[in-house]
Write a protein that holds these residues in place. Structure first.
Motif, PDB file in Angstrom:
ATOM      1  N   ARG A 294       0.833  -1.204   0.000  1.00  0.00           N
ATOM      2  CA  ARG A 294       0.000   0.000   0.000  1.00  0.00           C
ATOM      3  C   ARG A 294       0.873   1.262   0.000  1.00  0.00           C
ATOM      4  NH1 ARG A 294      -5.102   1.722  -1.260  1.00  0.00           N
ATOM      5  NH2 ARG A 294      -5.072   3.893  -0.649  1.00  0.00           N
TER       6      ARG A 294
ATOM      7  N   THR B  52      -9.271  -4.233  -6.417  1.00  0.00           N
ATOM      8  CA  THR B  52      -8.732  -5.370  -5.642  1.00  0.00           C
ATOM      9  C   THR B  52      -9.718  -6.538  -5.602  1.00  0.00           C
ATOM     10  OG1 THR B  52      -9.658  -4.645  -3.512  1.00  0.00           O
ATOM     11  CG2 THR B  52      -7.504  -3.750  -4.118  1.00  0.00           C
TER      12      THR B  52
ATOM     13  N   LYS C   4       8.772  14.001  -8.358  1.00  0.00           N
ATOM     14  CA  LYS C   4       8.014  14.810  -7.396  1.00  0.00           C
ATOM     15  C   LYS C   4       8.512  16.249  -7.300  1.00  0.00           C
ATOM     16  CE  LYS C   4       5.974  12.931  -3.917  1.00  0.00           C
ATOM     17  NZ  LYS C   4       5.574  12.180  -2.708  1.00  0.00           N
TER      18      LYS C   4
ATOM     19  N   LEU D 253       2.245   1.829  -3.415  1.00  0.00           N
ATOM     20  CA  LEU D 253       1.182   2.267  -4.328  1.00  0.00           C
ATOM     21  C   LEU D 253       0.896   3.761  -4.150  1.00  0.00           C
ATOM     22  CD1 LEU D 253      -0.910   1.390  -6.445  1.00  0.00           C
ATOM     23  CD2 LEU D 253      -2.485   0.913  -4.552  1.00  0.00           C
ATOM     24  N   GLU D 254       0.816   4.209  -2.907  1.00  0.00           N
ATOM     25  CA  GLU D 254       0.554   5.642  -2.680  1.00  0.00           C
ATOM     26  C   GLU D 254       1.712   6.509  -3.158  1.00  0.00           C
ATOM     27  OE1 GLU D 254      -0.970   6.619   1.168  1.00  0.00           O
ATOM     28  OE2 GLU D 254      -2.641   5.205   0.991  1.00  0.00           O
ATOM     29  N   THR D 255       2.936   6.017  -2.963  1.00  0.00           N
ATOM     30  CA  THR D 255       4.101   6.752  -3.477  1.00  0.00           C
ATOM     31  C   THR D 255       4.018   6.897  -5.000  1.00  0.00           C
ATOM     32  OG1 THR D 255       5.484   5.986  -1.658  1.00  0.00           O
ATOM     33  CG2 THR D 255       6.629   6.709  -3.645  1.00  0.00           C
ATOM     34  N   LEU D 256       3.613   5.826  -5.670  1.00  0.00           N
ATOM     35  CA  LEU D 256       3.512   5.869  -7.135  1.00  0.00           C
ATOM     36  C   LEU D 256       2.456   6.880  -7.576  1.00  0.00           C
ATOM     37  CD1 LEU D 256       3.662   2.044  -8.044  1.00  0.00           C
ATOM     38  CD2 LEU D 256       5.562   3.669  -7.759  1.00  0.00           C
ATOM     39  N   ILE D 257       1.312   6.870  -6.899  1.00  0.00           N
ATOM     40  CA  ILE D 257       0.232   7.796  -7.285  1.00  0.00           C
ATOM     41  C   ILE D 257       0.670   9.240  -7.024  1.00  0.00           C
ATOM     42  CG2 ILE D 257      -2.164   8.505  -6.838  1.00  0.00           C
ATOM     43  CD1 ILE D 257      -1.947   5.831  -8.302  1.00  0.00           C
ATOM     44  N   GLU D 258       1.342   9.468  -5.906  1.00  0.00           N
ATOM     45  CA  GLU D 258       1.836  10.827  -5.629  1.00  0.00           C
ATOM     46  C   GLU D 258       2.847  11.273  -6.685  1.00  0.00           C
ATOM     47  OE1 GLU D 258       1.152  10.718  -0.774  1.00  0.00           O
ATOM     48  OE2 GLU D 258       3.179  10.488  -1.601  1.00  0.00           O
TER      49      GLU D 258
ATOM     50  N   ILE E 219      12.045   8.838  -8.371  1.00  0.00           N
ATOM     51  CA  ILE E 219      10.780   9.308  -7.783  1.00  0.00           C
ATOM     52  C   ILE E 219      10.960  10.715  -7.207  1.00  0.00           C
ATOM     53  CG2 ILE E 219       9.084   8.853  -5.946  1.00  0.00           C
ATOM     54  CD1 ILE E 219       9.370   5.863  -6.561  1.00  0.00           C
TER      55      ILE E 219
ATOM     56  N   HIS F  19      -8.186   1.625  -7.846  1.00  0.00           N
ATOM     57  CA  HIS F  19      -7.370   0.457  -7.517  1.00  0.00           C
ATOM     58  C   HIS F  19      -8.344  -0.700  -7.343  1.00  0.00           C
ATOM     59  CE1 HIS F  19      -4.835  -1.667  -4.193  1.00  0.00           C
ATOM     60  NE2 HIS F  19      -4.504  -2.129  -5.379  1.00  0.00           N
TER      61      HIS F  19
ATOM     62  N   ILE G 293      -7.611  11.118  -5.217  1.00  0.00           N
ATOM     63  CA  ILE G 293      -7.301  10.580  -6.543  1.00  0.00           C
ATOM     64  C   ILE G 293      -7.414   9.061  -6.566  1.00  0.00           C
ATOM     65  CG2 ILE G 293      -5.475  10.363  -8.277  1.00  0.00           C
ATOM     66  CD1 ILE G 293      -6.597  13.241  -7.958  1.00  0.00           C
ATOM     67  N   LEU G 294      -6.854   8.422  -5.537  1.00  0.00           N
ATOM     68  CA  LEU G 294      -6.753   6.951  -5.512  1.00  0.00           C
ATOM     69  C   LEU G 294      -7.962   6.378  -4.793  1.00  0.00           C
ATOM     70  CD1 LEU G 294      -5.073   4.379  -6.040  1.00  0.00           C
ATOM     71  CD2 LEU G 294      -3.909   4.806  -3.859  1.00  0.00           C
ATOM     72  N   LYS G 295      -8.799   5.669  -5.522  1.00  0.00           N
ATOM     73  CA  LYS G 295     -10.054   5.166  -4.965  1.00  0.00           C
ATOM     74  C   LYS G 295     -10.003   3.636  -4.924  1.00  0.00           C
ATOM     75  CE  LYS G 295     -12.294   9.231  -6.985  1.00  0.00           C
ATOM     76  NZ  LYS G 295     -12.678  10.029  -5.820  1.00  0.00           N
ATOM     77  N   GLU G 296     -10.580   3.081  -3.880  1.00  0.00           N
ATOM     78  CA  GLU G 296     -10.519   1.632  -3.668  1.00  0.00           C
ATOM     79  C   GLU G 296     -11.759   0.944  -4.222  1.00  0.00           C
ATOM     80  OE1 GLU G 296      -7.036   1.479  -2.890  1.00  0.00           O
ATOM     81  OE2 GLU G 296      -7.899  -0.379  -2.063  1.00  0.00           O
ATOM     82  N   ASP G 297     -11.599   0.216  -5.300  1.00  0.00           N
ATOM     83  CA  ASP G 297     -12.607  -0.682  -5.869  1.00  0.00           C
ATOM     84  C   ASP G 297     -13.830   0.016  -6.458  1.00  0.00           C
ATOM     85  OD1 ASP G 297     -11.752  -3.397  -5.894  1.00  0.00           O
ATOM     86  OD2 ASP G 297     -11.676  -3.311  -3.719  1.00  0.00           O
ATOM     87  N   THR G 298     -14.105   1.225  -6.015  1.00  0.00           N
ATOM     88  CA  THR G 298     -15.284   1.905  -6.546  1.00  0.00           C
ATOM     89  C   THR G 298     -15.035   3.410  -6.514  1.00  0.00           C
ATOM     90  OG1 THR G 298     -17.696   2.059  -6.381  1.00  0.00           O
ATOM     91  CG2 THR G 298     -16.491   2.003  -4.311  1.00  0.00           C
TER      92      THR G 298
ATOM     93  N   VAL H  90      -3.803  12.517  -2.007  1.00  0.00           N
ATOM     94  CA  VAL H  90      -3.788  11.234  -2.719  1.00  0.00           C
ATOM     95  C   VAL H  90      -5.092  10.471  -2.487  1.00  0.00           C
ATOM     96  CG1 VAL H  90      -2.561   9.988  -0.886  1.00  0.00           C
ATOM     97  CG2 VAL H  90      -2.334   9.222  -3.254  1.00  0.00           C
TER      98      VAL H  90
ATOM     99  N   MET I 156      12.128   6.617  -0.886  1.00  0.00           N
ATOM    100  CA  MET I 156      12.021   7.264  -2.212  1.00  0.00           C
ATOM    101  C   MET I 156      13.363   7.212  -2.935  1.00  0.00           C
ATOM    102  SD  MET I 156       9.585  10.594  -2.744  1.00  0.00           S
ATOM    103  CE  MET I 156      10.655  11.676  -1.883  1.00  0.00           C
TER     104      MET I 156
END
Lengths: 243, 243
Positions: free
Chosen positions: A24, A52, B9, A27-32, B5, A50, B179-184, B176, B1
């Motif tokens: 996890r 799952t 950033k 994954l957050e580092t990648l999105i940032e 990366i 994402h 932007i990053l959403k889990e499954d839905t 983050v 990091m």
């Protein structure tokens, strides 16, 4: 060539992954890292889902044209062009908002791609392999329904991520002289002919087994039928009217 | 990091450049790094026009909305979505080609953006600064005419490159979690509200001088009029009919 440019030039799609999960935190580092990409007028017109849920992963693998690695990779991301968040944010400040402009489709698609490419590079820099999944546009409405994508948002492509379990070749690209033009757009059919020869040689000797074809011949199935003819109607229905 | 990366950033748009030129060798290295990005079905649907002619640089700076750094930067590139090369290559092998599909517009725009983002990162890794110029879509037909862009090719955006002569802040991005959403797909207005506060604080303290605004309020001029309403007609005329 510095290490970052070496990394960029070593990209190839990875479709076989070890069982090692993608944490996890990573994954957050990648999105940032993705979010740090340039964005048109700072609009940040994207969301990433994402996925799952194993049943949804299996379903998307099928809907994307039978790409089993969507189900088996360490992490699967759906990159969505998102005009819902910024238009609704503007509305909450009292703005009367226009939606459905062709320009907005371009802005959101390009923003999403710039962001995703940063995610891809960050992932590869951390030892992961990735594969873009354009096949999600085979069935964009069904996939949108599976993960509850609302109007003014659409899935542009997916991405499989994970630790590589194979080591495919880097595919040759068109000669830089074909791509990079000086001051004016110039014909490049000579470079394409040379590239067809190079790709023919590549296909004869690649790790995946020989194939008797060229770049130009490979393009035929992309263009001799109406590719994904549902895309216009899908986009219009979801609020991207291309006005 | 890791250092890659960290590099990703640290991106911010650079609009002031030293006089140090960008060497031809470096430019070709950057384009080759760009070409190494993933491309849909290996179609490589892009061309890059390196604009060196000073009169054209001045004209494009004006046509892009008075962005003088288009004329003054070390190198200016026009990134074009190119469906001419691949469709004509397929035709030369005997294929009957369909053009103008909405899907083809998406493929070419995304291919171009992935490629350009690799160029941006390669440039930044080599000590250059960059700035995307979406303003070329203010007057895409005039700019296309200036550099002889043919049908089935269109300029998606420009990019200024050069050695930085200022050091602007990195702008905060959305949380983050938005932007990053889990499954839905989930609502994110709470994160947007928190971000509006963060952006308000950023605008108060940024190097460029204080400004009393938020992210949401800044979006109004993007959406309260028809942004670049000529884009649909322009694309249709150039052979991207969005069928």
């Amino acid at each position: 060539m510095n290490p970052t440019i070496e990394l960029l030039k070593s990209h190839r799609s990875i479709r076989k992954f070890t069982d090692q999960p993608v944490s996890r935190e990573l994954l957050e580092t990648l999105i940032e890292a993705g979010q740090a990409a340039a964005t048109s007028s700072h609009v940040q017109a994207y969301s990433v889902i994402h996925v799952t849920n194993p049943a949804n992963r299996e379903a998307i693998a099928e809907l994307a044209g039978g790409q089993s690695y969507v189900a088996t990779c360490g992490a699967f991301l759906l990159f969505c062009a998102d005009m819902k968040r910024p238009t609704e944010a503007a509305e909450r400040t009292g703005a009367r908002v226009v939606r459905g402009m062709t320009e907005q489709l371009l802005v959101a698609s390009v923003d999403t791609a710039l962001m995703a490419q940063n995610v891809a590079i960050a992932a590869e820099s951390a030892g992961l392999g990735i594969c873009y999944i354009g096949g999600i546009r085979n069935n964009p409405q069904q996939i949108s329904d599976l993960v509850g994508i609302p109007d003014h948002v659409f899935p542009v492509f997916g991405m499989c991520l994970g630790y590589p379990a194979h080591d495919p070749d880097v595919k040759p690209r068109l000669p830089v002289e074909a791509i990079l033009k000086e001051d004016t757009y110039t014909d490049d059919r000579e470079q394409v002919a040379a590239y067809d020869d190079a790709m023919h040689a590549y296909y004869q000797s690649r790790k995946g087994g020989p194939k008797d074809t060229t770049w130009s011949r490979n393009l035929t199935p992309l263009f001799d039928t109406k590719l994904r003819p549902h895309m216009r109607e899908f986009l219009v229905k979801r609020g991207f009217e291309m006005k």
